[in-house]
Write a protein that holds these residues in place. Structure first.
Motif, PDB file in Angstrom:
ATOM      1  N   UNK A   1       0.828  -1.195   0.000  1.00 53.44           N
ATOM      2  CA  UNK A   1       0.000   0.000   0.000  1.00 53.44           C
ATOM      3  C   UNK A   1       0.870   1.255   0.000  1.00 53.44           C
ATOM      4  N   UNK A   2       0.395   2.265  -0.740  1.00 54.37           N
ATOM      5  CA  UNK A   2       1.079   3.557  -0.792  1.00 54.37           C
ATOM      6  C   UNK A   2       0.059   4.663  -0.559  1.00 54.37           C
TER       7      UNK A   2
ATOM      8  N   UNK B   1       4.911  13.304   6.123  1.00 52.12           N
ATOM      9  CA  UNK B   1       4.983  11.963   5.566  1.00 52.12           C
ATOM     10  C   UNK B   1       6.126  11.878   4.563  1.00 52.12           C
ATOM     11  N   UNK B   2       6.758  10.726   4.511  1.00 50.12           N
ATOM     12  CA  UNK B   2       7.825  10.543   3.531  1.00 50.12           C
ATOM     13  C   UNK B   2       8.627   9.291   3.781  1.00 50.12           C
ATOM     14  N   UNK B   3       9.270   8.838   2.728  1.00 49.09           N
ATOM     15  CA  UNK B   3      10.167   7.699   2.788  1.00 49.09           C
ATOM     16  C   UNK B   3      11.445   8.066   2.045  1.00 49.09           C
ATOM     17  N   UNK B   4      12.569   7.824   2.680  1.00 46.99           N
ATOM     18  CA  UNK B   4      13.870   7.956   2.024  1.00 46.99           C
ATOM     19  C   UNK B   4      14.531   6.587   2.067  1.00 46.99           C
TER      20      UNK B   4
ATOM     21  N   UNK C   1      15.349  -7.985  -7.366  1.00 46.21           N
ATOM     22  CA  UNK C   1      15.318  -8.366  -5.952  1.00 46.21           C
ATOM     23  C   UNK C   1      15.574  -7.160  -5.059  1.00 46.21           C
ATOM     24  N   UNK C   2      16.487  -6.316  -5.466  1.00 47.56           N
ATOM     25  CA  UNK C   2      16.746  -5.093  -4.704  1.00 47.56           C
ATOM     26  C   UNK C   2      15.536  -4.164  -4.785  1.00 47.56           C
ATOM     27  N   UNK C   3      14.975  -4.051  -5.981  1.00 42.84           N
ATOM     28  CA  UNK C   3      13.800  -3.190  -6.167  1.00 42.84           C
ATOM     29  C   UNK C   3      12.635  -3.626  -5.289  1.00 42.84           C
ATOM     30  N   UNK C   4      12.444  -4.923  -5.133  1.00 40.13           N
ATOM     31  CA  UNK C   4      11.356  -5.407  -4.286  1.00 40.13           C
ATOM     32  C   UNK C   4      11.545  -4.982  -2.835  1.00 40.13           C
ATOM     33  N   UNK C   5      12.796  -4.985  -2.365  1.00 39.69           N
ATOM     34  CA  UNK C   5      13.061  -4.530  -0.997  1.00 39.69           C
ATOM     35  C   UNK C   5      12.794  -3.034  -0.859  1.00 39.69           C
TER      36      UNK C   5
ATOM     37  N   UNK D   1       3.415   2.020   2.907  1.00 39.94           N
ATOM     38  CA  UNK D   1       2.813   2.365   4.197  1.00 39.94           C
ATOM     39  C   UNK D   1       3.055   1.270   5.229  1.00 39.94           C
ATOM     40  N   UNK D   2       3.139   0.036   4.765  1.00 37.73           N
ATOM     41  CA  UNK D   2       3.310  -1.082   5.682  1.00 37.73           C
ATOM     42  C   UNK D   2       4.644  -1.116   6.390  1.00 37.73           C
ATOM     43  N   UNK D   3       5.610  -0.321   5.917  1.00 32.51           N
ATOM     44  CA  UNK D   3       6.938  -0.284   6.540  1.00 32.51           C
ATOM     45  C   UNK D   3       7.091   0.928   7.450  1.00 32.51           C
ATOM     46  N   UNK D   4       5.988   1.440   7.972  1.00 28.43           N
ATOM     47  CA  UNK D   4       6.013   2.679   8.754  1.00 28.43           C
ATOM     48  C   UNK D   4       6.872   2.594  10.009  1.00 28.43           C
ATOM     49  N   UNK D   5       7.072   1.400  10.556  1.00 30.45           N
ATOM     50  CA  UNK D   5       7.879   1.247  11.772  1.00 30.45           C
ATOM     51  C   UNK D   5       9.299   0.784  11.478  1.00 30.45           C
TER      52      UNK D   5
END
Length: 259
Positions: free
Chosen positions: A3-4, A133-136, A228-232, A239-243
């Motif tokens: 999810x994004x 909000x943001x992801x780096x 494989x790197x792209x999937x990580x 959103x699921x990696x918020x923690x």
């Protein structure tokens, strides 16, 4: 299902080939609008052709040049909107014995692999924090987690990327932004092709033997794939990696362990 945020917009640097191109394609397939940056506009346009309706802006930027970064980020945001996800992938590898590593090689490795991450992140991260909000995601390397002979400048730069990742993760943890790194081992990209060519030139081994020598470092006895790197990266951007924050995730088949 990954999810994004609605209408999420990602910027991928070094997006013309290898891990950068694979990451851009993966994000676009997940419904994210993706802008592309790199030195060569023609290879960026080739990647953009694979993104369908999810292309944002395509801008040639020298990510080692502060003025070019400021101008380029402004162009991207004017054309495609605020950046929610930043993937710092641009970089290069150079090798030499330490006693033959001159100041020019040292400066090039730090500028291309570390200062570039600093410059682009500094141009994007304050806006993320303001919006809450943001992801780096910084593409480092197993070289940022361990040492390798004959690439001391590259190793130093990638260790710097991991250190910068951890520092920013703590600094921005309460502002809705996460900062993480992925650390691929030898990956089947143009950089590894160059490394194999150097082995061939210096040792007389065949290209197949050179690639096998690189793959042997991985306990799985193969090169990692860009996908494989792209999937990580895709997961860390979701959103699921918020923690998940301040982590350096090794993608190397068990070559190195983090903890």
């Amino acid at each position: 299902m990954t999810r994004f945020w609605p209408n999420a917009h990602a910027l991928v640097t070094g997006a013309g080939s290898g891990i950068g191109a694979a990451t851009a394609i993966a994000l676009a397939k997940a419904g994210v609008r993706v802008s592309l940056a790199g030195r060569r506009i023609e290879v960026l346009q080739a990647t953009a052709a694979s993104l369908g309706d999810h292309v944002g802006a395509v801008v040639a930027i020298d990510v080692t040049d502060p003025a070019a970064v400021t101008k380029g980020i402004a162009q991207i945001e004017a054309a495609a909107g605020s950046i929610d996800i930043l993937v710092n992938n641009a970089g290069k590898a150079g090798s030499a014995p330490f006693d033959k590593t001159d100041a020019a090689l040292w400066a090039d490795m730090l500028a291309s692999n570390l200062s570039s991450v600093f410059l682009v992140t500094q141009a994007v991260l304050p806006g993320m924090a303001k919006r809450g909000r943001g992801r780096v995601i910084n593409v480092a390397s197993t070289a940022g987690l361990t040492g390798y002979a004959y690439v001391s400048a590259y190793v130093a730069a990638k260790h710097g990327v991991v250190g910068l990742t951890r520092s920013l993760a703590l600094e921005y943890a309460r502002r809705g932004v996460t900062v993480n790194a992925v650390c691929p081992g030898y990956t089947d990209t143009p950089l590894v092709a160059e490394a194999a060519a150097n082995i061939v030139a210096k040792t007389g081994r065949s290209e197949a033997e050179a690639r096998a020598a690189l793959a042997k470092v991985n306990p799985m006895q193969r090169l990692v794939t860009p996908e494989e790197v792209a999937d990580a990266v895709l997961w860390l951007a979701s959103e699921g990696a918020a923690s998940i924050n301040g982590q350096a995730v090794a993608i190397a088949g068990g070559e190195v362990f983090t903890g």
